[in-house]
Design a protein around this motif. Structure first.
Motif, PDB file in Angstrom:
ATOM      1  N   TYR A   1      -8.440  -2.129  -2.844  1.00  0.00           N
ATOM      2  CA  TYR A   1      -8.328  -1.879  -4.034  1.00  0.00           C
ATOM      3  C   TYR A   1      -7.180  -1.477  -5.090  1.00  0.00           C
ATOM      4  O   TYR A   1      -7.257   0.002  -4.294  1.00  0.00           O
ATOM      5  CB  TYR A   1      -9.719  -1.785  -4.517  1.00  0.00           C
ATOM      6  CG  TYR A   1     -10.743  -3.044  -3.770  1.00  0.00           C
ATOM      7  CD1 TYR A   1     -11.435  -4.243  -4.844  1.00  0.00           C
ATOM      8  CD2 TYR A   1     -11.248  -2.676  -3.072  1.00  0.00           C
ATOM      9  CE1 TYR A   1     -12.394  -4.805  -4.229  1.00  0.00           C
ATOM     10  CE2 TYR A   1     -12.527  -3.383  -2.206  1.00  0.00           C
ATOM     11  CZ  TYR A   1     -12.717  -5.014  -2.997  1.00  0.00           C
ATOM     12  OH  TYR A   1     -13.535  -5.846  -2.147  1.00  0.00           O
ATOM     13  N   GLU A   2      -7.727  -1.225  -6.440  1.00  0.00           N
ATOM     14  CA  GLU A   2      -7.185   0.217  -6.131  1.00  0.00           C
ATOM     15  C   GLU A   2      -7.408   0.956  -8.023  1.00  0.00           C
ATOM     16  O   GLU A   2      -8.244  -0.098  -8.424  1.00  0.00           O
ATOM     17  CB  GLU A   2      -5.126  -0.291  -7.267  1.00  0.00           C
ATOM     18  CG  GLU A   2      -4.602   0.479  -8.061  1.00  0.00           C
ATOM     19  CD  GLU A   2      -3.268  -0.054  -8.418  1.00  0.00           C
ATOM     20  OE1 GLU A   2      -3.292   0.369  -9.611  1.00  0.00           O
ATOM     21  OE2 GLU A   2      -2.822  -0.344  -7.487  1.00  0.00           O
TER      22      GLU A   2
ATOM     23  N   LYS B   1      -2.893  -7.700  -8.491  1.00  0.00           N
ATOM     24  CA  LYS B   1      -4.071  -6.783  -8.438  1.00  0.00           C
ATOM     25  C   LYS B   1      -4.947  -8.103  -9.764  1.00  0.00           C
ATOM     26  O   LYS B   1      -3.918  -9.067 -10.376  1.00  0.00           O
ATOM     27  CB  LYS B   1      -3.612  -6.151  -9.367  1.00  0.00           C
ATOM     28  CG  LYS B   1      -3.296  -5.108  -8.064  1.00  0.00           C
ATOM     29  CD  LYS B   1      -3.174  -3.520  -8.947  1.00  0.00           C
ATOM     30  CE  LYS B   1      -1.934  -3.658 -10.574  1.00  0.00           C
ATOM     31  NZ  LYS B   1      -1.803  -2.214 -10.546  1.00  0.00           N
TER      32      LYS B   1
ATOM     33  N   SER C   1     -13.280 -10.031 -10.638  1.00  0.00           N
ATOM     34  CA  SER C   1     -12.715  -8.883 -10.502  1.00  0.00           C
ATOM     35  C   SER C   1     -13.864  -7.723  -9.995  1.00  0.00           C
ATOM     36  O   SER C   1     -15.416  -8.438  -9.645  1.00  0.00           O
ATOM     37  CB  SER C   1     -12.837  -8.583 -12.458  1.00  0.00           C
ATOM     38  OG  SER C   1     -11.453  -8.910 -12.249  1.00  0.00           O
TER      39      SER C   1
ATOM     40  N   ALA D   1      -5.128   3.492  -4.925  1.00  0.00           N
ATOM     41  CA  ALA D   1      -4.642   2.104  -3.170  1.00  0.00           C
ATOM     42  C   ALA D   1      -6.225   2.555  -2.754  1.00  0.00           C
ATOM     43  O   ALA D   1      -5.729   3.462  -1.525  1.00  0.00           O
ATOM     44  CB  ALA D   1      -3.828   1.034  -2.860  1.00  0.00           C
TER      45      ALA D   1
ATOM     46  N   GLN E   1      -9.586  -2.370  -9.509  1.00  0.00           N
ATOM     47  CA  GLN E   1      -9.013  -3.577  -9.525  1.00  0.00           C
ATOM     48  C   GLN E   1      -8.842  -4.107  -7.890  1.00  0.00           C
ATOM     49  O   GLN E   1      -8.656  -3.409  -6.985  1.00  0.00           O
ATOM     50  CB  GLN E   1      -7.431  -3.352 -10.080  1.00  0.00           C
ATOM     51  CG  GLN E   1      -7.252  -3.802 -11.444  1.00  0.00           C
ATOM     52  CD  GLN E   1      -6.217  -3.018 -11.933  1.00  0.00           C
ATOM     53  OE1 GLN E   1      -5.421  -1.798 -12.352  1.00  0.00           O
ATOM     54  NE2 GLN E   1      -5.773  -4.550 -12.680  1.00  0.00           N
ATOM     55  N   SER E   2      -9.325  -5.826  -7.633  1.00  0.00           N
ATOM     56  CA  SER E   2      -9.099  -6.302  -6.107  1.00  0.00           C
ATOM     57  C   SER E   2      -6.969  -6.267  -5.894  1.00  0.00           C
ATOM     58  O   SER E   2      -6.971  -6.410  -6.948  1.00  0.00           O
ATOM     59  CB  SER E   2      -9.682  -8.107  -6.240  1.00  0.00           C
ATOM     60  OG  SER E   2     -10.828  -7.370  -6.926  1.00  0.00           O
ATOM     61  N   VAL E   3      -6.994  -6.118  -4.895  1.00  0.00           N
ATOM     62  CA  VAL E   3      -5.968  -5.826  -4.569  1.00  0.00           C
ATOM     63  C   VAL E   3      -5.179  -7.034  -3.464  1.00  0.00           C
ATOM     64  O   VAL E   3      -5.854  -7.108  -1.962  1.00  0.00           O
ATOM     65  CB  VAL E   3      -5.084  -4.945  -3.749  1.00  0.00           C
ATOM     66  CG1 VAL E   3      -3.520  -5.111  -3.760  1.00  0.00           C
ATOM     67  CG2 VAL E   3      -4.798  -3.383  -5.448  1.00  0.00           C
TER      68      VAL E   3
ATOM     69  N   LYS F   1       1.892  -9.139  -3.340  1.00  0.00           N
ATOM     70  CA  LYS F   1       0.957  -9.103  -3.638  1.00  0.00           C
ATOM     71  C   LYS F   1       0.723  -8.784  -5.392  1.00  0.00           C
ATOM     72  O   LYS F   1       1.476  -9.282  -6.188  1.00  0.00           O
ATOM     73  CB  LYS F   1       1.161  -7.658  -3.322  1.00  0.00           C
ATOM     74  CG  LYS F   1       1.122  -6.286  -4.109  1.00  0.00           C
ATOM     75  CD  LYS F   1       1.105  -5.118  -3.572  1.00  0.00           C
ATOM     76  CE  LYS F   1       1.179  -4.855  -1.700  1.00  0.00           C
ATOM     77  NZ  LYS F   1       1.419  -3.502  -2.050  1.00  0.00           N
TER      78      LYS F   1
END
Length: 550
Positions: A140-141, A198, A106, A155, A179-181, A196
């Protein structure tokens, strides 16, 4: 064999176990490099064969006696399959390939950190949010919350984002998360196409927004009269301002009719320069008067525009070759001088001619004051004590002169010559013999007034230390104390030459030391007969100096 294969395939349908759990897409999600797979035992199977593929290539081929496997896998998309092997070493059919998605770590918030106070310098300023990159992730979000309600969600590619929505909600406490997307790439298993994921966020970070005003920078240099730079470039300096991310600087050469920057004609403003430091090197090649201004900038966006700008501070300076001299400067010095002393008397009236040796002690109070960068006045008063034929003799002198400073070069620490011209009052104690056999004398105090001129030549080596040479000549023109008339060569002997070193302990206090040779005399006619008094000495002196306006 068919029953064995069917049984294994039936058992494999129940395979859903991994260290980090299963996804809604029948994919295993992992948040660490270590991955564990486990399946139900297959009857009559004595070992199993596992194959894991990544980007179309088998990266793991493993035969195991147990119904589980553990190993390290990096972030990415994988496919795996299994088959059982019986005691006759006969392999069964491969299971259907299953997708496995391993997520990266993360992202870690960098700014604002948890419980950090964020200062904004404009009510419309954007909030900068930054986080550490997750390896292999481009998207990322970001979500921002106020009082538990989401006020912002976006995003974004990269690890930095400017949020303008804070301006609508104002000062107060906020929380945010990142958060990583991850999107399936073209080489991922077909079952993942178009999907996809997260990453699970780290704990929400709480921060507080407060608003402040940027202060006006305090300009340090240049101010007032300054020396023209040799290469035409000058460093402009100011004190740092709290919260400033950059500074905006401009310099304008003023015309003779301009009183200040506000009176400059339209279109005369110079180019604006921006720097992140509290100094900048700019070109100012011509002598003359300038005005320069600086202001602090804050909340700078990626496009280098600033949301907040503080008030401007304005200062003026003049490029002047005489700028190494400051108007209103001066000093007061108390000096103690010691010297071996020769006292000579020539009296044709009494027939006395002789030289008496002694030592002398002089207390001197002197000072200078410059009313302009070049013009000033100096004054000094001396009291000298010496002993001749067992008599304690005192003499007093007073000098008042105008001074002019001439720089011999444009360097800050350069050569300076300072001519002086004025008048001096001197005393010449004369011994008159009452009885030469018994060495009895009377004392007559002669006083003379006359012009004095000379010069000091000084070299400043740095802000603290300098060395100088001194020369002065005096000519008595008015004599009192006797009825005689000035005459004779002794009147032309009034000169002195010496050297002095000066060291400043601080901006106010300094010490001086040196020595000089003095030859002084007066001659006059009394009853048409020559009378002369000569006093020669080499003085060693030390001084305590107080400076003002330096």
């Amino acid at each position: 064999m068919r029953f064995f294969e069917a049984s294994f395939l039936s058992q494999l349908r129940f395979l859903r176990t991994a260290v980090l759990g299963a996804s809604a897409f029948s994919s295993l999600l992992g948040f660490a490099k270590e991955v564990s797979l486990e399946w139900k035992p297959v009857p009559k199977a004595i070992r199993y064969e596992l194959e894991i593929e990544h980007k179309g290539k088998a990266i793991v081929k493993k035969t195991t006696d147990e119904n589980k496997w553990s190993g390290d896998l990096g972030f990415g998309f994988y496919a795996y399959k299994l088959r059982a092997i019986d005691k006759l070493k006969r392999p069964g059919a491969w299971s259907e390939s299953k997708a496995l998605v391993l997520m990266p770590d993360s992202p870690e918030p960098r700014f604002p950190k948890n419980r950090e106070q964020v200062v904004l310098y404009d009510e419309k300023a954007r909030l900068k949010i930054e986080w550490r990159e997750s390896q292999g992730v481009q998207k990322y979000e970001v979500d921002v919350f106020r009082d538990g309600k989401r006020i912002f969600s976006r995003a974004v590619e990269g690890t930095r984002l400017d949020i303008s929505e804070i301006a609508r909600h104002g000062a107060g406490k906020y929380t945010w998360r990142v958060q990583s997307v991850v999107e399936a790439d073209p080489r991922a298993p077909a079952s993942l196409s178009g999907k996809k994921w997260k990453s699970e966020p780290k704990a929400d970070s709480e921060f507080e927004v407060v608003y402040k005003d940027l202060a006006k920078p305090e300009q340090v240099y240049p101010r007032g009269n300054v020396l023209p730079p040799k290469d035409g470039k000058m460093i402009f300096k100011w004190k740092s301002v709290e919260g400033a991310e950059a500074y905006e600087v401009s310099v304008v050469r003023m015309s003779a009719s301009s009183r200040d920057l506000a009176s400059m004609p339209a279109g005369s403003h110079a180019k604006v320069f921006t720097t992140k430091e509290n100094e900048i090197l700019l070109k100012v090649p011509k002598e003359g008067k300038y005005s320069w201004q600086v202001r602090a900038l804050a909340n700078i966006a990626p496009d280098k525009t600033a949301d907040a700008a503080g008030p401007k501070s304005i200062a003026e300076f003049k490029l002047d070759p005489s700028a190494q001299f400051a108007e209103g400067t001066g000093y007061v010095a108390l000096s103690i001088m010691l010297a071996p002393y020769d006292y000579k008397v020539l009296s044709q009236n009494t027939g006395l001619e002789g030289t008496f040796k002694s030592s002398s002690f002089t207390l001197r109070l002197s000072g200078e004051k410059y009313f302009t960068p070049r013009w000033g006045i100096s004054a000094a008063v001396n009291r000298t004590e010496f002993n001749v034929v067992s008599r304690q003799i005192s003499r007093h002198d007073f000098e008042l002169a105008a001074r002019y400073r001439i720089p011999l070069d444009k360097a800050k620490h350069g050569w300076v010559v300072m001519p002086k011209f004025g008048f001096e009052y001197r005393e010449y104690p004369e011994l008159r013999p009452l009885s030469l056999q018994r060495q009895e004398f009377s004392l007559i105090n002669l006083t003379a007034i006359g012009p004095v001129f000379g010069f000091d030549l000084r070299k400043q080596f740095n802000d603290e230390f300098s060395l100088g040479l001194k020369f002065a000549y005096y000519r008595p023109v008015i004599l009192s104390g006797v009825d005689g008339t000035l005459s004779g060569g002794a009147n032309g002997r009034n000169l002195s030459i010496g050297a002095q070193g000066l060291y400043w302990l601080s901006a106010k206090w300094g010490l001086g030391a040196g020595g000089f040779l003095e030859d002084r005399g007066v001659g006059y006619l009394l009853n048409n007969l020559q009378q002369e008094v000569q006093m020669n000495a080499f003085y060693f002196f030390g001084s305590l100096i107080y400076s003002f306006g330096r």
